[in-house]
Design a protein around this motif. Structure first.
Motif, PDB file in Angstrom:
ATOM      1  N   ILE A  41      11.023  -0.175  10.136  1.00 40.20           N
ATOM      2  CA  ILE A  41      10.610   0.354   8.547  1.00 40.20           C
ATOM      3  C   ILE A  41      11.555   2.137   9.084  1.00 40.20           C
ATOM      4  CG2 ILE A  41       9.241   1.490   7.568  1.00 40.20           C
ATOM      5  CD1 ILE A  41       9.653  -1.490   6.785  1.00 40.20           C
ATOM      6  N   GLU A  42      11.554   2.826   9.687  1.00 35.25           N
ATOM      7  CA  GLU A  42      11.632   4.095  10.313  1.00 35.25           C
ATOM      8  C   GLU A  42      13.222   4.205   9.813  1.00 35.25           C
ATOM      9  OE1 GLU A  42       9.468   2.306  12.326  1.00 35.25           O
ATOM     10  OE2 GLU A  42       8.130   3.451  11.427  1.00 35.25           O
ATOM     11  N   GLU A  43      14.235   3.058  10.562  1.00 33.26           N
ATOM     12  CA  GLU A  43      14.762   3.502  10.772  1.00 33.26           C
ATOM     13  C   GLU A  43      15.659   3.656   9.054  1.00 33.26           C
ATOM     14  OE1 GLU A  43      16.857   1.972  14.502  1.00 33.26           O
ATOM     15  OE2 GLU A  43      16.501   0.436  13.412  1.00 33.26           O
ATOM     16  N   GLN A  44      15.368   2.186   8.425  1.00 37.17           N
ATOM     17  CA  GLN A  44      15.703   2.019   7.066  1.00 37.17           C
ATOM     18  C   GLN A  44      16.067   2.755   6.302  1.00 37.17           C
ATOM     19  OE1 GLN A  44      13.792  -1.968   7.982  1.00 37.17           O
ATOM     20  NE2 GLN A  44      12.967  -1.559   5.791  1.00 37.17           N
ATOM     21  N   VAL A  45      14.155   3.750   6.058  1.00 36.48           N
ATOM     22  CA  VAL A  45      13.304   4.922   5.676  1.00 36.48           C
ATOM     23  C   VAL A  45      15.268   5.978   5.722  1.00 36.48           C
ATOM     24  CG1 VAL A  45      11.908   6.741   4.997  1.00 36.48           C
ATOM     25  CG2 VAL A  45      11.900   4.175   5.422  1.00 36.48           C
ATOM     26  N   GLU A  46      14.996   6.657   7.145  1.00 31.42           N
ATOM     27  CA  GLU A  46      16.181   7.662   7.411  1.00 31.42           C
ATOM     28  C   GLU A  46      17.304   6.938   6.823  1.00 31.42           C
ATOM     29  OE1 GLU A  46      16.003  10.445   8.212  1.00 31.42           O
ATOM     30  OE2 GLU A  46      17.777  11.126   8.298  1.00 31.42           O
ATOM     31  N   PHE A  47      17.771   5.660   7.181  1.00 26.59           N
ATOM     32  CA  PHE A  47      19.186   5.649   6.360  1.00 26.59           C
ATOM     33  C   PHE A  47      18.904   5.960   4.844  1.00 26.59           C
ATOM     34  CE2 PHE A  47      21.611   2.334   3.580  1.00 26.59           C
ATOM     35  CZ  PHE A  47      23.697   2.640   4.767  1.00 26.59           C
ATOM     36  N   VAL A  48      17.844   5.707   4.043  1.00 25.67           N
ATOM     37  CA  VAL A  48      17.904   5.948   2.465  1.00 25.67           C
ATOM     38  C   VAL A  48      18.127   6.939   2.244  1.00 25.67           C
ATOM     39  CG1 VAL A  48      17.394   5.362   0.604  1.00 25.67           C
ATOM     40  CG2 VAL A  48      17.046   3.324   2.321  1.00 25.67           C
ATOM     41  N   ALA A  49      17.195   7.885   2.936  1.00 24.10           N
ATOM     42  CA  ALA A  49      16.975   9.489   2.960  1.00 24.10           C
ATOM     43  C   ALA A  49      18.580  10.286   3.240  1.00 24.10           C
ATOM     44  CB  ALA A  49      15.527   9.880   3.834  1.00 24.10           C
ATOM     45  N   GLN A  50      19.048   9.683   4.309  1.00 25.97           N
ATOM     46  CA  GLN A  50      19.803  10.317   4.403  1.00 25.97           C
ATOM     47  C   GLN A  50      21.032  10.283   3.254  1.00 25.97           C
ATOM     48  OE1 GLN A  50      20.162  12.119   6.945  1.00 25.97           O
ATOM     49  NE2 GLN A  50      22.118  12.616   5.867  1.00 25.97           N
ATOM     50  N   LEU A  72      22.086  -2.660   2.808  1.00 27.48           N
ATOM     51  CA  LEU A  72      21.246  -2.716   3.658  1.00 27.48           C
ATOM     52  C   LEU A  72      20.496  -3.519   4.315  1.00 27.48           C
ATOM     53  CD1 LEU A  72      20.230  -0.874   6.281  1.00 27.48           C
ATOM     54  CD2 LEU A  72      18.499   0.275   4.347  1.00 27.48           C
ATOM     55  N   ASP A  73      20.391  -4.787   5.417  1.00 24.77           N
ATOM     56  CA  ASP A  73      20.620  -5.341   6.482  1.00 24.77           C
ATOM     57  C   ASP A  73      19.482  -5.161   7.613  1.00 24.77           C
ATOM     58  OD1 ASP A  73      19.522  -8.120   7.677  1.00 24.77           O
ATOM     59  OD2 ASP A  73      21.624  -8.337   8.016  1.00 24.77           O
ATOM     60  N   THR A  74      18.171  -5.124   7.576  1.00 24.69           N
ATOM     61  CA  THR A  74      17.299  -5.108   7.998  1.00 24.69           C
ATOM     62  C   THR A  74      16.874  -5.710   8.691  1.00 24.69           C
ATOM     63  OG1 THR A  74      15.425  -5.574   5.831  1.00 24.69           O
ATOM     64  CG2 THR A  74      16.261  -3.564   5.461  1.00 24.69           C
ATOM     65  N   THR A  75      17.103  -6.678   8.631  1.00 26.89           N
ATOM     66  CA  THR A  75      16.952  -7.974   9.851  1.00 26.89           C
ATOM     67  C   THR A  75      16.200  -7.147  11.220  1.00 26.89           C
ATOM     68  OG1 THR A  75      17.767  -9.674   8.286  1.00 26.89           O
ATOM     69  CG2 THR A  75      17.106 -10.225  10.592  1.00 26.89           C
ATOM     70  N   VAL A  92      10.406   6.938   1.655  1.00 25.33           N
ATOM     71  CA  VAL A  92      11.979   7.441   1.550  1.00 25.33           C
ATOM     72  C   VAL A  92      11.712   8.620   0.615  1.00 25.33           C
ATOM     73  CG1 VAL A  92      13.985   7.964  -0.135  1.00 25.33           C
ATOM     74  CG2 VAL A  92      13.458   6.267   1.698  1.00 25.33           C
ATOM     75  N   ALA A  93      10.334   8.358  -1.005  1.00 21.15           N
ATOM     76  CA  ALA A  93       9.839   9.378  -1.508  1.00 21.15           C
ATOM     77  C   ALA A  93       9.151  10.114  -1.472  1.00 21.15           C
ATOM     78  CB  ALA A  93       8.995   8.357  -2.457  1.00 21.15           C
ATOM     79  N   GLN A  94       8.420   9.772  -0.079  1.00 13.13           N
ATOM     80  CA  GLN A  94       7.631  11.231   0.144  1.00 13.13           C
ATOM     81  C   GLN A  94       8.570  11.973   1.649  1.00 13.13           C
ATOM     82  OE1 GLN A  94       4.531   9.105   3.115  1.00 13.13           O
ATOM     83  NE2 GLN A  94       3.094  10.921   2.442  1.00 13.13           N
ATOM     84  N   LYS A  95       9.478  11.742   2.138  1.00 13.49           N
ATOM     85  CA  LYS A  95      10.118  11.955   2.693  1.00 13.49           C
ATOM     86  C   LYS A  95      10.846  12.894   2.318  1.00 13.49           C
ATOM     87  CE  LYS A  95      12.634  11.071   7.231  1.00 13.49           C
ATOM     88  NZ  LYS A  95      12.765   9.817   8.196  1.00 13.49           N
ATOM     89  N   VAL A  96      11.728  12.711   0.883  1.00  8.18           N
ATOM     90  CA  VAL A  96      12.618  13.746   0.628  1.00  8.18           C
ATOM     91  C   VAL A  96      11.566  13.942  -0.931  1.00  8.18           C
ATOM     92  CG1 VAL A  96      14.339  12.466   1.240  1.00  8.18           C
ATOM     93  CG2 VAL A  96      13.975  11.619  -0.752  1.00  8.18           C
TER      94      VAL A  96
END
Ligand code: DC
Length: 239
Positions: free
Chosen positions: A221-230, A214-217, A31-35
């Motif tokens: 990883i891409e989806e959870q990163v995008e969720f937080v980045a958004q 955020l349930d990551t079960t 997330v840090a890298q993405k945003v």
């Protein structure tokens, strides 16, 4: 008339908490890298103190902690790729703190109030410097949204089934070391650390009331990163 260049973004503090092997550091780093924020792995700081205790043969008890903590210097830095490095008295111990005995000891030393007081203060200081330098910071840990930064702008609490976390952890170990303990053992370690982190008196692991779970079960990883980045983008857009 003096023109003021508006800051492109407001600064932002992102808190990511959750149990062992829930994907916090992978998510926080990405997330840090993405945003475009700096990343602070607070677990690495507890691990560095644990390493110091192990090296000096110090028992993780309150009296010993009080005695030795003042002389210990834990700090962090970033390399050219933005990866975080942790130092103990100036020595880079980033790899060493991942050893299994350090992992076990970290869970014990992180329950000591004197250790938490010192590191929480350091984490606030480092985060303030990162905020000034990089426009914001993503921190991951167990108590970021509840204790270190209760006013964080974006708060996430990662959850995942213990067995799924154990499978992920084992796959990670296999990839890194070419070998890994049986799944049962990895699961048992995760359960023990979770229990210790949740049961300790000071700053136990728990979800802040205003954190988003955020349930990551069943997420990649891409989806959870995008969720937080958004969430970070939404926060910035509201500036
Ligand atoms: O996230 P990690 O596995 O690297 O953390 C190492 C240990 O430190 C773990 O037992 C929990 C503890 N910890 C903590 O108590 N508070 C934090 N903010 C971060 C980690």
């Amino acid at each position: 008339m003096r023109t003021v260049t508006p800051q492109a973004y407001r600064t932002v503090i992102v808190a990511i908490d959750g149990p062992a092997s829930s994907g916090k550091s992978t998510t926080a780093r990405a997330v840090a890298q993405k945003v475009g924020l700096l990343y602070l792995d607070t677990g690495a700081m507890y691990r560095a103190v644990a390493l110091a205790f192990l090296r000096a043969g110090i028992e993780p008890d309150p009296a010993e902690a009080e005695r030795v903590l003042d002389a210990l210097h834990v700090d962090v830095d970033h390399d050219a790729d933005g990866a975080m490095r942790v130092t103990l008295d100036g020595e880079d111990v980033t790899e060493e703190v991942r050893a299994p005995e350090v992992t076990r000891r970290a869970s014990e030393v992180s329950a000591l109030p004197a250790v938490r007081e010192k590191l929480v203060e350091e984490q606030r200081r480092i985060a303030a410097a990162f905020e000034a330098e990089g426009g914001g910071v993503v921190l991951d840990g167990r108590d970021i949204g509840t204790v270190v930064f209760p006013e964080a702008d974006v708060k996430i609490f990662l959850v995942a089934d213990a067995e799924v976390r154990a499978r992920r952890r084992r796959a990670e170990l296999l990839e890194k070391n070419g070998e890994a303990p049986p799944l049962e053992e990895v699961l048992e370690n995760i359960r023990r650390r979770d229990a210790q982190d949740r049961a300790r008196e000071m700053s136990p692991l728990r979800q802040a009331e205003d954190a988003v779970a955020l349930d990551t079960t069943e997420r990649s990883i891409e989806e959870q990163v995008e969720f937080v980045a958004q969430r970070v983008r939404t926060y910035r857009a509201a500036a």
